[in-house]
Design a protein around this motif. Structure first.
Motif, PDB file in Angstrom:
ATOM      1  N   THR A  31      -5.067 -12.879  12.290  1.00 28.61           N
ATOM      2  CA  THR A  31      -5.894 -13.497  13.327  1.00 28.61           C
ATOM      3  C   THR A  31      -5.902 -12.681  14.610  1.00 28.61           C
ATOM      4  N   THR A  92      -3.694 -23.463  15.894  1.00 29.27           N
ATOM      5  CA  THR A  92      -4.848 -23.788  15.050  1.00 29.27           C
ATOM      6  C   THR A  92      -6.036 -24.245  15.887  1.00 29.27           C
ATOM      7  N   ALA A 179      -5.539 -21.603   8.496  1.00 25.83           N
ATOM      8  CA  ALA A 179      -4.689 -22.135   9.564  1.00 25.83           C
ATOM      9  C   ALA A 179      -4.475 -23.634   9.383  1.00 25.83           C
TER      10      ALA A 179
END
Length: 492
Positions: A31, A92, A179
């Motif tokens: 990410t 998240t 996630a």
């Protein structure tokens, strides 16, 4: 009178939890790394400057550096699983909001939310130490360390592909299902830590920590652009230094400190914290140099795209996947000090060879030297985290691992800043034939030599420091997972 710490461990649970704790670094590093190829596109879409765009990276690090210490303390006070889930929830939510950011300010806010989630790593390290059979812990820590590198290798080429073909927002949209899945699995699978130490949150310590961390990171981030002698840079560093001194004095005297100085300054934790900060500094300088060498046009580099550069890092990641868990398994038998010193010297030798041959070697030779250096880095990282977690009382494990992450962040912040300054100092302008001609400022061979040799010096210093490690596996493990030398008196 010494009391043996009698504990039982659920091996079937440990195996289920490994899947969560090992895969999370892979997702988080992916990410974070997918953002890098997308920065020019984001800059153009929001109409911001390059300096503004750099804050999209910096805000995550700034918030995260403070978060790891605070959330680590809260984990000790209220339960490490509980705070792990809270931190992962923030991360998240940040990932989801990033992909829908309508403005630059929105993106900074959601990136800050992600920064709070950085605390999952020290809390995860603590959960591994508390809930896994001791003889299994070093191997699991090795697997977690390896996944950081694998995530980066996957992210750079895949992130570049997604950003180029579907837009930068899809680099985040593509992560959201994973996630959310990891958050659900964390809630369902992970157990609450067995060590909880109730207390009051140290508000004064938090404020002083922020006064120390925020000015320092802002100064270091901006220094390569505005200059290290700039009044603003000097002023911010001065404020940070003063806050650091006040923080030390304050934390020594407060009843329930945010960062217990006696914990982080004892022998093994101090070596682990200093070592991880120095390693982070050296690694980031090396990575900056590697990126330029791979992507600069020939004959100034190998002329590879971001996609190709990421793929060329695959051998290093594959080797780390093997070396990291194997190191963790072997150090239980042979001790941690030998692997720490071996890692430092291998890393130092690899960096010295890069300083001499990086710009004159063939591409396979350059990749081979990166792999050699990566082996040393892996040995060092796995050793340092195990030195820390087997040296502190598990009732303050969250604080100890949080402080370690704070030191890592500081080293990782200084590395790119110094590397950028070196490459600016030793640079030249080249002209690429085009219509109209294109002018680029590129680092010279001297810049790479300085970066690699400086990183090598850091690792050779780590080699000397590693001799001070007090062996943590000297007692070995009894049948069933008991650590022979683990007693309440030893822990305290």
């Amino acid at each position: 009178m010494k009391m043996e710490i009698e504990e039982t461990y659920d091996l079937s649970y440990a195996k289920r939890a490994v899947a969560v704790l090992v895969l999370l670094p892979l997702i988080v590093m992916y990410t974070e790394a997918v953002l890098i190829p997308s920065l020019p596109t984001i800059q153009k879409e929001f109409g911001i400057t390059q300096g503004d765009a750099s804050w999209i990276l910096s805000i995550y690090l700034l918030v995260g550096t403070v978060s790891v210490a605070i959330m680590g303390k809260l984990g000790d006070m209220y339960g490490k699983k509980r705070m792990f889930v809270v931190a992962l929830s923030f991360y998240t939510a940040g990932v989801i909001l990033n992909g829908f950011a309508p403005s630059y300010e929105w993106l900074l806010f959601s990136r800050g939310m992600q920064g709070i989630g950085m605390a999952i790593f020290p809390l995860g390290f603590s959960l591994v130490r508390e809930e896994f059979p001791p003889e299994m812990v070093p191997e699991v820590q090795g697997m977690i360390s390896a996944m950081f590198a694998v995530g980066m290798v996957i992210a750079l080429p895949l992130g570049a592909y997604i950003s180029q073909n579907y837009g930068w927002r899809w680099t985040y949209h593509s992560v959201v299902p994973f996630a959310i899945l990891m958050l659900i699995l964390s809630v369902l699978i992970l157990r609450e830590s067995r060590y909880i130490t109730p207390g009051k949150l140290d508000i004064g310590g938090i404020l002083l920590l922020m006064a120390f961390v925020v000015p320092a990171i802002v100064a270091v981030t901006k220094a390569p652009t505005v200059g290290w002698k700039n009044t603003q840079t000097i002023g911010l560093l001065g404020i940070s230094a003063l806050a650091f001194v006040l923080l030390i004095f304050y934390e020594k005297r407060v009843e329930n400190p945010l960062i217990p100085i006696s914990v982080i300054s004892s022998r093994n934790p101090m070596i682990a914290n200093l070592g991880i900060m120095m390693a982070g500094f050296g690694i980031q300088m090396m990575n900056q140099a590697n990126t330029y060498i791979l992507q600069m046009p020939e004959p100034y580099g190998f002329g590879k795209t971001i996609l190709q550069s990421g793929l060329l890092m695959t051998p290093n990641a594959m080797v780390m996947l093997v070396v990291a868990p194997l190191t963790g398994k072997l150090m239980v038998k042979f001790g941690v000090r030998i692997f720490a010193t071996l890692g430092a010297v291998i890393g130092g030798i690899g960096l010295m060879l890069l300083a001499k041959f990086a710009t004159s070697s063939s591409l396979p030779g350059f990749i081979a030297l990166i792999v050699l250096t990566g082996i040393g880095i892996t040995l060092m990282n796995v050793s340092l985290i195990n030195v820390l977690i087997f040296s502190v009382d598990r009732r303050v494990m969250g604080v100890a691992t949080g402080a370690n992450s704070l030191f890592r962040s500081f080293g990782s912040t200084w590395g790119p800043a110094i590397a950028g300054t070196v490459m600016t100092t030793y640079s030249r302008i080249i002209t690429i034939p085009a219509n109209p001609p294109m002018h680029f400022m590129i680092p010279t061979d001297k810049a790479y030599e300085v970066l690699f040799s400086s990183s090598a010096a850091v690792f050779f210093l780590l080699f000397l420091i590693s001799f001070g490690i007090k062996e943590v596996f000297k007692g070995g493990f009894e049948k069933g997972g008991m650590y022979k030398s683990a007693t309440v008196e030893d822990a305290l």
